[in-house]
Each structure stands twice: as C-alpha cells, then as structure tokens.
Write a protein that holds these residues in place. Structure first.
Motif, mmCIF file in Angstrom:
data_model
loop_
_atom_site.group_PDB
_atom_site.id
_atom_site.type_symbol
_atom_site.label_atom_id
_atom_site.label_comp_id
_atom_site.label_asym_id
_atom_site.label_seq_id
_atom_site.Cartn_x
_atom_site.Cartn_y
_atom_site.Cartn_z
ATOM 1 N N LYS A 1 0.843 -1.196 0.000
ATOM 2 C CA LYS A 1 0.000 0.000 0.000
ATOM 3 C C LYS A 1 0.875 1.241 0.000
ATOM 4 O O LYS A 1 2.071 1.188 0.276
ATOM 5 C CB LYS A 1 -0.899 0.020 1.236
ATOM 6 N N VAL A 2 0.271 2.368 -0.343
ATOM 7 C CA VAL A 2 0.917 3.667 -0.159
ATOM 8 C C VAL A 2 0.645 4.107 1.268
ATOM 9 O O VAL A 2 -0.513 4.167 1.696
ATOM 10 C CB VAL A 2 0.378 4.713 -1.156
ATOM 11 N N PHE A 3 1.704 4.389 2.004
ATOM 12 C CA PHE A 3 1.568 4.734 3.409
ATOM 13 C C PHE A 3 1.602 6.245 3.632
ATOM 14 O O PHE A 3 0.836 6.790 4.413
ATOM 15 C CB PHE A 3 2.691 4.054 4.192
ATOM 16 N N ILE A 4 2.526 6.927 2.916
ATOM 17 C CA ILE A 4 2.649 8.381 3.041
ATOM 18 C C ILE A 4 2.726 8.967 1.635
ATOM 19 O O ILE A 4 3.738 8.807 0.952
ATOM 20 C CB ILE A 4 3.900 8.785 3.838
ATOM 21 N N PRO A 5 1.697 9.645 1.151
ATOM 22 C CA PRO A 5 1.722 10.209 -0.205
ATOM 23 C C PRO A 5 2.807 11.279 -0.353
ATOM 24 O O PRO A 5 3.165 11.972 0.611
ATOM 25 C CB PRO A 5 0.325 10.828 -0.352
ATOM 26 N N HIS A 6 3.301 11.411 -1.573
ATOM 27 C CA HIS A 6 4.409 12.322 -1.857
ATOM 28 C C HIS A 6 4.087 13.763 -1.471
ATOM 29 O O HIS A 6 4.946 14.485 -0.950
ATOM 30 C CB HIS A 6 4.753 12.237 -3.342
ATOM 31 N N GLY A 7 2.868 14.219 -1.732
ATOM 32 C CA GLY A 7 2.511 15.602 -1.411
ATOM 33 C C GLY A 7 2.627 15.898 0.072
ATOM 34 O O GLY A 7 3.087 16.974 0.468
ATOM 35 N N LYS B 1 6.831 -1.117 10.438
ATOM 36 C CA LYS B 1 6.611 -1.733 9.134
ATOM 37 C C LYS B 1 7.801 -1.423 8.225
ATOM 38 O O LYS B 1 8.519 -0.451 8.444
ATOM 39 C CB LYS B 1 5.326 -1.202 8.485
ATOM 40 N N SER B 2 7.990 -2.244 7.220
ATOM 41 C CA SER B 2 9.060 -2.027 6.249
ATOM 42 C C SER B 2 8.586 -1.048 5.184
ATOM 43 O O SER B 2 7.823 -1.405 4.289
ATOM 44 C CB SER B 2 9.473 -3.354 5.594
ATOM 45 N N VAL B 3 9.013 0.206 5.305
ATOM 46 C CA VAL B 3 8.580 1.267 4.399
ATOM 47 C C VAL B 3 9.695 1.595 3.423
ATOM 48 O O VAL B 3 10.855 1.748 3.815
ATOM 49 C CB VAL B 3 8.172 2.528 5.196
ATOM 50 N N VAL B 4 9.347 1.690 2.138
ATOM 51 C CA VAL B 4 10.311 2.021 1.091
ATOM 52 C C VAL B 4 9.763 3.187 0.273
ATOM 53 O O VAL B 4 8.577 3.485 0.294
ATOM 54 C CB VAL B 4 10.571 0.818 0.154
#
Length: 211
Positions: free
Chosen positions: A40-46, A179-182
């Motif tokens: 999933k997308v956890f933190i959007p770029h904006g 969590k493993s965030v990339v």
C-alpha cells in the motif's frame, strides 16, 4: 481507502497510528516493475513535501540561519537531504548497517570526508529512517569527538519498535509503525529508492529482494 488516523504530536513530527490502513496502490502513479512488490501507499508524496518545508523552517530557526553543515548519511537519505538542505553547506558520509529490513547493530563508515572538518561547525546529520537508533547514536559519538559547535539530527521516519534504544532525532517528519517502508529514498537492499511515495513493501517484495 483513507489513510486512517494521522495526528500531529507535540513535537514537529506527524504520528501515523499502528492501525492506519494507508491508501490503495491504484490511486497513485508508481513504476510498473513494483506492481507485486508493494502492499500500500503509506505516506503520499505531497504530504512528504509539505512536511519537508515545515521541517526545514524548524531547522533553520533552531540552528541559526545559513551557517550549517549538513552531513548526509548515504544512500538512504538523498531525496530528504536535497529537499532539506538547499540553503546549507553540505558534506557526505556513507554508512552500512542494514541487511534486509533489520539493522545489524554494527556501523561501518565506508566513505566520506575526514570528520575533522566538522570542528567548530554547526552540524546537521540527515538520514532517512531511525528504527533501533543504535547506528545514529554511534555516528553522533563519532561526530562529537571532533568538537562541532553544535550537532543536531534530522530524519524522515522514526519507527515505533520494541528494538529501539530510546533515541529520537531533534527533527522528524513522520513517526510510523514497525513496518518495512520504502520509497522517497528508503530502500530494501538497494531496491525501491525511486518511488516518490512512502510505501509498505509486500512479503512478495521482501522475498524477491532478500539479500
């Protein structure tokens, strides 16, 4: 789906709750090669970019304007570093402490200039993610041996994890679950740095890119 509970803490960071569901991948643009590698997308770029601007203001206010040497911890923090350090003098250091999604607990300085150049300077250490905090504590000790005038630390992410030694940087964009965030530079064994969003890697992705 929505991002779930995202609340501002009393510190400058934004805390993302353990049960935040994130966003469906299909709502965002992403490289096709990662189609099966992300959950999933956890933190959007904006949101990342908005937090970058605020954090840069906080750094400049606390550390005294433009007289700052930003020490970039390669490679993970490069996008964060570029957004944060435009008005600063820059220096570089390369560290190795991760295998897969776990910190090994050992820090290896494998590149960068002589840290003696930091003597008497206002130093800001910039990195992508803090989990246990052991690597950052070791680096801070190395830097302090060279007697900087001031030393502060900034990180894109801080993970809430039972493995933590209790260290927290002076400036943080986001506090996240374990969590493993990339994406946005944080990687998984050198993969997925080119994602603009902060994403949770899937078990398929972990298996594919396992060291």
């Amino acid at each position: 789906s929505s991002a779930g509970s995202v609340t501002a803490t009393r510190s400058p960071s934004v805390a993302i709750s353990d049960d935040a569901p994130g966003y469906d991948l299909d709502l965002f643009c992403r490289p096709n090669q990662y189609a099966e590698d992300l959950e999933k997308v956890f933190i959007p770029h904006g949101l990342i970019m908005d937090r970058a601007e605020r954090l840069a203001r906080d750094v400049m206010k606390e550390m005294g304007g433009h007289h700052i040497v930003a020490l970039w911890v390669l490679k993970g923090g490069y996008k964060f570093f570029v957004d944060l350090s435009r008005p600063m003098t820059v220096d570089f250091i390369r560290l190795k402490s991760y295998c897969n999604d776990q910190s090994t607990g050992d820090i290896k300085v494998i590149g960068g200039d002589d840290l003696s150049t930091l003597t008497g300077k206002n130093v800001l250490i910039v990195d992508d993610i803090i989990d246990t905090g052991k690597t950052r504590q070791t680096l801070l000790s190395l830097v302090k041996q060279h007697n900087p005038k001031m030393v502060k630390a900034a990180s894109l992410l801080v993970q809430r994890t039972p493995r933590s030694v209790g260290y927290r940087p002076d400036f943080v964009r986001f506090e996240i679950p374990d969590k493993s965030v990339v994406g946005y530079a944080p990687d998984y064994n050198e993969y997925s740095r080119d994602l603009n969003h902060g994403c949770v890697i899937s078990e398929t992705g972990k298996a594919k890119y396992k060291a």
